[in-house]
Design a protein around this motif. Structure first.
Motif, short mmCIF file in Angstrom:
data_model
loop_
_atom_site.label_atom_id
_atom_site.label_comp_id
_atom_site.label_asym_id
_atom_site.label_seq_id
_atom_site.Cartn_x
_atom_site.Cartn_y
_atom_site.Cartn_z
N ASP A 1 14.23 81.96 61.59
CA ASP A 1 14.62 82.03 62.56
C ASP A 1 15.94 81.29 63.65
O ASP A 1 16.15 82.88 64.46
CB ASP A 1 13.14 80.95 63.19
N GLU A 2 16.62 80.79 63.36
CA GLU A 2 17.90 80.73 63.50
C GLU A 2 18.82 82.43 63.78
O GLU A 2 19.32 82.16 64.39
CB GLU A 2 18.43 79.17 63.31
N VAL A 3 18.97 82.78 62.53
CA VAL A 3 20.00 83.49 62.25
C VAL A 3 18.87 84.43 62.77
O VAL A 3 19.65 85.60 63.32
CB VAL A 3 19.37 83.92 60.45
N VAL A 4 17.61 85.00 62.81
CA VAL A 4 16.96 85.88 63.41
C VAL A 4 17.56 85.37 64.81
O VAL A 4 17.71 86.90 65.73
CB VAL A 4 16.02 86.11 63.32
N GLU A 5 17.37 84.67 65.93
CA GLU A 5 18.01 84.62 66.96
C GLU A 5 19.04 85.37 67.68
O GLU A 5 20.07 85.06 68.18
CB GLU A 5 17.32 82.97 67.22
N LYS A 6 20.09 84.57 66.15
CA LYS A 6 22.04 84.66 66.63
C LYS A 6 21.66 86.03 66.51
O LYS A 6 23.31 86.71 67.06
CB LYS A 6 22.46 83.80 65.54
N VAL A 7 20.98 86.84 65.34
CA VAL A 7 20.76 88.80 65.59
C VAL A 7 20.88 89.34 66.84
O VAL A 7 21.50 90.60 67.22
CB VAL A 7 20.65 88.11 64.14
N LYS A 8 19.10 88.80 67.38
CA LYS A 8 19.10 89.41 68.27
C LYS A 8 20.20 89.16 70.04
O LYS A 8 20.17 89.59 69.93
CB LYS A 8 18.02 88.34 68.70
N ALA A 9 20.94 88.06 69.32
CA ALA A 9 21.33 87.65 70.36
C ALA A 9 22.40 88.16 70.75
O ALA A 9 22.90 89.20 71.92
CB ALA A 9 21.98 85.63 70.22
N ALA A 10 22.98 88.50 69.64
CA ALA A 10 24.52 88.76 69.57
C ALA A 10 24.34 91.21 69.96
O ALA A 10 24.71 91.63 70.73
CB ALA A 10 24.62 89.68 68.18
N LEU A 11 22.54 91.54 69.35
CA LEU A 11 22.28 92.82 69.88
C LEU A 11 22.29 92.38 71.35
O LEU A 11 23.01 93.44 72.28
CB LEU A 11 21.01 92.55 69.92
N LEU A 12 21.85 92.22 72.25
CA LEU A 12 20.96 91.74 73.85
C LEU A 12 21.45 91.29 74.71
O LEU A 12 22.76 91.49 75.68
CB LEU A 12 20.13 91.10 73.69
N ILE A 13 23.79 90.86 74.22
CA ILE A 13 24.34 89.52 74.72
C ILE A 13 24.71 90.76 76.57
O ILE A 13 24.97 90.18 76.90
CB ILE A 13 25.58 89.29 73.92
N ASN A 14 25.25 92.43 76.01
CA ASN A 14 25.51 92.53 77.14
C ASN A 14 24.98 93.16 77.98
O ASN A 14 25.34 93.93 78.86
CB ASN A 14 26.94 93.73 76.73
#
Lengths: 295, 295
Positions: free
Chosen positions: B16-29
């Motif tokens: 889950d930690e990896v998935v959350e980091k990837v999601k955060a990169a997607l949504l950051i902007n």
């Protein structure tokens, strides 16, 4: 997604500078989206149509009205359209995700605000507080010129603001109405009598659907007749039900529908019912439409 | 209004930690809108579906893919879903106001970018540059485990990036496909043979419509049969045409349609054709829908 529409009619359509200043006041905070604008020199009247979050629409309407009241002097107004005030009529129209009762609260708050600014205010349609004030036509009867006398009568004391005639602003009418859909159905015949018969069959006044107004017309350029309608509550009398009733009535005369017209803006919820009815997708929701995620 | 959709499949669904980091990169902007997200531990795979302006979707997809390539190590990947890379498949789907050719440019630019980052890239479907690479199934045959050998063959040299096997990332497949509509029609019968006959009548493979895939199914909880379909090009084979063909075929057996289902997201343009067809408003445009002004 909560969307309210406002359609403000102001009594100025000749002086472009005034109209532009009023428009600028409306748009300055970029918190609503103007979807239509009309200015007519003969009517000496301009209409601003815009949508947004209900609270933003209220704020924007206050800005617009403040500026119009400041700049327009009704003692000098001449125009061919019926009117009784500088900010003449302000209908609020619930488009999506907002109940009529919530829109009524917005209209009442707007009326109270304008009253506090010294403008006599009447509430109409769904926001009316007195039964004789449902209809705009009744409220506006006698127009600006007859307003001073009219306001002296007990039944025409304003709902908000000063009880006496205010020459510069005149009076303001605000309220809530459901979105209206202009829907015309063209028939493969030039016999006007058939369009008239069908209009009679589907309209409320002669025994048809509760929320349909209809007349028969001859369309010269097509040499066809048309059932021309206003659907005043697409939620309770949906478009497909009216369409199929017309198809059925026309079949009695051996006539088919050649085409139809949706004139002007249509709320997405009216389209939802078209999909549900014809595709028989009984639980279809506009939330399934990809683009609604961007609103 | 220009809307592109991207549906990125990454090979991580357990951590889950990896998935959350990837999601955060997607949504950051905050430049795209995520409309769906799925993570599956058995598949060890996550799918991000998001929409936005084409250029923003490209930027966001680069951010997502960079982070996934950084954090996922395919040499340790186990999962039941076919896959060949850390960022496994990236289809771009033109939703509105964007041509397929423009979406292809976006996919190609994304592929070039990922190639420059050291990931072997194949283009598929409408973005394919070689005829044997149209189908994802063909490209992915042999999966990650067979990739090192496959890449040695002349016909499987990647379109972008290194020509040699990269153990950590594996390979990435990107391309463009038209929005797919899942549409099921339920019939007032439990005779599966009738659903099968109608599926055969409407699907491309057996002589039906070019862009329809269909099978007959029995729906236990309703004790009815269903024509279950994928409409792979709603523009060229629109929903109403398929609906009415099914109604017509069903009538041969004395059977009516009981209901239908639109499963999952639907583009607004597919709805436009439903209104045009059934209401016979031949020039209806989604621009008439009030809410589209807010997009």
């Amino acid at each position: 997604m909560r969307v309210l529409l406002s359609e403000v009619n102001i009594s100025e359509g000749k002086n472009d500078e005034v109209v532009e200043k009023v428009k600028a006041a409306l748009l300055i905070n970029n918190d609503v989206k103007m979807i239509d604008f009309n200015s007519d020199k003969d009517h000496n009247r301009s209409v601003f149509t815009y949508i947004g979050e209900p609270e933003k629409v209220l704020e924007a309407t206050k800005r617009l009205a403040d500026k119009a009241i400041e700049l327009i002097d009704m003692t000098k107004h001449e125009g061919s359209h019926p009117r009784m005030g500088a900010v003449d009529v302000v209908p609020f129209v619930p488009v999506e995700g907002i109940e009529i009762s919530e829109a009524v609260e917005i209209a009442r708050e707007f009326g109270k605000y304008m009253g506090s600014k010294g403008v006599p205010v009447y509430f109409y349609e769904d926001a009316a507080v007195k039964p004789n004030r449902k209809s705009l036509v009744d409220i506006r009867k006698g127009e600006y010129e007859g307003l001073a006398e009219k306001m002296k009568k007990a039944e025409w004391i304003p709902d908000e603001g000063p009880k006496e005639f205010v020459p510069k602003s005149g009076a303001l009418v605000t309220g809530v109405r459901f979105p209206l859909i202009a829907f015309n159905v063209n028939l493969r015949t030039n016999e006007l009598e058939i369009a008239n018969q069908i209009a009679k069959a589907v309209r409320n006044i002669s025994g048809g659907f509760r929320f349909v107004r209809a007349i028969g017309l001859h369309i010269t350029e097509k040499d066809m007749v048309q059932v021309s309608m206003n659907l005043i509550n697409y939620s309770k009398t949906p478009i497909p039900r009216v369409m199929e009733a017309i198809r059925c009535e026309a079949a009695r005369y051996g006539i088919l529908i050649s085409s139809a017209e949706l004139v002007g803006p249509v709320p997405l919820l009216a389209i939802e019912e078209v999909v549900r009815h014809y595709l028989q997708v009984h639980d279809f929701s506009i939330k399934q439409i990809i683009e609604t995620n961007l609103i």
